[in-house]
Write an enzyme that holds these catalytic residues in place. Structure first.
Site, PDB file in Angstrom:
ATOM      1  N   ASP A   1       9.375   5.288   6.763  1.00 19.56           N
ATOM      2  CA  ASP A   1       9.286   4.101   5.397  1.00 19.56           C
ATOM      3  C   ASP A   1       9.925   4.469   4.197  1.00 19.56           C
ATOM      4  OD1 ASP A   1       8.157   3.063   8.002  1.00 19.56           O
ATOM      5  OD2 ASP A   1       6.128   3.179   7.063  1.00 19.56           O
TER       6      ASP A   1
ATOM      7  N   ASP B   1       5.953   0.319   1.531  1.00 17.35           N
ATOM      8  CA  ASP B   1       7.436   0.814   1.011  1.00 17.35           C
ATOM      9  C   ASP B   1       8.524  -0.765   2.147  1.00 17.35           C
ATOM     10  OD1 ASP B   1       6.345   2.481  -0.114  1.00 17.35           O
ATOM     11  OD2 ASP B   1       6.457   3.693   2.108  1.00 17.35           O
TER      12      ASP B   1
ATOM     13  N   HIS C   1       3.708   7.958  -5.573  1.00 22.17           N
ATOM     14  CA  HIS C   1       3.034   8.139  -4.056  1.00 22.17           C
ATOM     15  C   HIS C   1       1.353   8.916  -5.130  1.00 22.17           C
ATOM     16  CE1 HIS C   1       6.373   9.788  -1.599  1.00 22.17           C
ATOM     17  NE2 HIS C   1       6.034   8.555  -0.896  1.00 22.17           N
TER      18      HIS C   1
ATOM     19  N   GLY D   1       1.270   2.146   0.382  1.00 24.21           N
ATOM     20  CA  GLY D   1       2.850   2.271   1.465  1.00 24.21           C
ATOM     21  C   GLY D   1       2.540   2.366   2.744  1.00 24.21           C
TER      22      GLY D   1
ATOM     23  N   HIS E   1       4.128   8.190   6.623  1.00 25.32           N
ATOM     24  CA  HIS E   1       5.347   7.385   6.657  1.00 25.32           C
ATOM     25  C   HIS E   1       6.590   8.179   6.076  1.00 25.32           C
ATOM     26  CE1 HIS E   1       3.893   7.354   2.455  1.00 25.32           C
ATOM     27  NE2 HIS E   1       4.499   6.238   1.625  1.00 25.32           N
TER      28      HIS E   1
ATOM     29  N   ASP F   1       6.549  11.902  -5.083  1.00 27.12           N
ATOM     30  CA  ASP F   1       6.234  13.284  -4.834  1.00 27.12           C
ATOM     31  C   ASP F   1       6.629  14.455  -4.072  1.00 27.12           C
ATOM     32  OD1 ASP F   1       4.633  16.219  -4.481  1.00 27.12           O
ATOM     33  OD2 ASP F   1       3.004  15.023  -3.877  1.00 27.12           O
TER      34      ASP F   1
ATOM     35  N   ARG G   1      17.356   3.994   1.916  1.00 28.79           N
ATOM     36  CA  ARG G   1      18.931   3.328   2.712  1.00 28.79           C
ATOM     37  C   ARG G   1      19.035   1.727   1.889  1.00 28.79           C
ATOM     38  NH1 ARG G   1      19.831   0.208   6.556  1.00 28.79           N
ATOM     39  NH2 ARG G   1      21.946   1.193   8.061  1.00 28.79           N
TER      40      ARG G   1
END
Length: 134
Positions: A90, A60, A8, A55, A87, A80, A96
Site C-alpha cells: 500500500d 494509505d 509510521h 494506514g 502494508h 520509518d 507511485r
C-alpha cells in the site's frame, strides 16, 4: 492548500512535533491524515484534521485515492525506513500514485521542512500555487 499527514508508529511523536512547529501554517490548510496520526494531531496540536482509516487497514489507499482525484496538493509522510511494514504494498502504491500525478511527497523531516517553506510562500502570496505542478 490541501495537505495529507501520515506517520509510521515510530514517527508519530516526530509528526506531532512537526505539526506544533508549523501549527500557524497548517491551520490555514485543509488537513487530511491517516487515522491514528490524525487523531494524535487533533489531540496534541488542536488542528482540525479529517482522519481517514488507519494506514494498514486502508488509510494509505484512501490518501492515494485523494491524490488520483486531484484532491491533495502534497503529502508529508514521515516513514520509518528501519522497520518492516505489513502494508508495504500500500505504501509503494501511494508513492507511485504521487509520482504518476506529480504530487509532492516528503518522506522525512527535512524534505517536509522544504515543502512547508513552499506552503509559507504560497500563503503569503509570493508564489502562484499552480506553479507547484507546472
Amino acid at each position: 492548500m490541501k495537505i495529507a499527514l501520515v506517520a509510521h508508529d515510530k514517527k508519530k511523536a516526530e509528526m506531532i512535533e512537526f505539526a506544533k512547529t508549523h501549527q500557524d501554517l497548517l491551520a490555514q490548510c485543509q488537513l487530511t491524515a491517516t487515522g491514528t496520526t490524525g487523531k494524535l494531531i487533533q489531540q496534541h496540536v488542536g488542528l482540525p484534521v479529517t482522519a481517514l482509516l488507519s494506514g494498514p487497514i486502508g488509510g494509505d489507499q484512501q490518501i492515494g485515492s485523494l491524490v488520483a482525484t486531484q484532491n491533495l496538493d502534497m503529502i508529508i509522510f514521515l516513514r520509518d525506513p528501519l522497520t518492516a511494514q505489513a502494508h508495504e504494498p500500500d505504501i509503494a502504491a501511494l508513492l507511485r500514485v504521487c509520482d504518476v500525478h506529480n504530487v509532492p511527497l516528503a518522506t522525512n523531516r527535512q524534505s517536509a521542512e522544504i515543502l512547508m517553506a513552499y506552503v509559507k510562500l504560497c500563503l503569503e502570496g509570493g508564489e502562484d500555487q499552480a506553479n507547484l505542478t507546472s
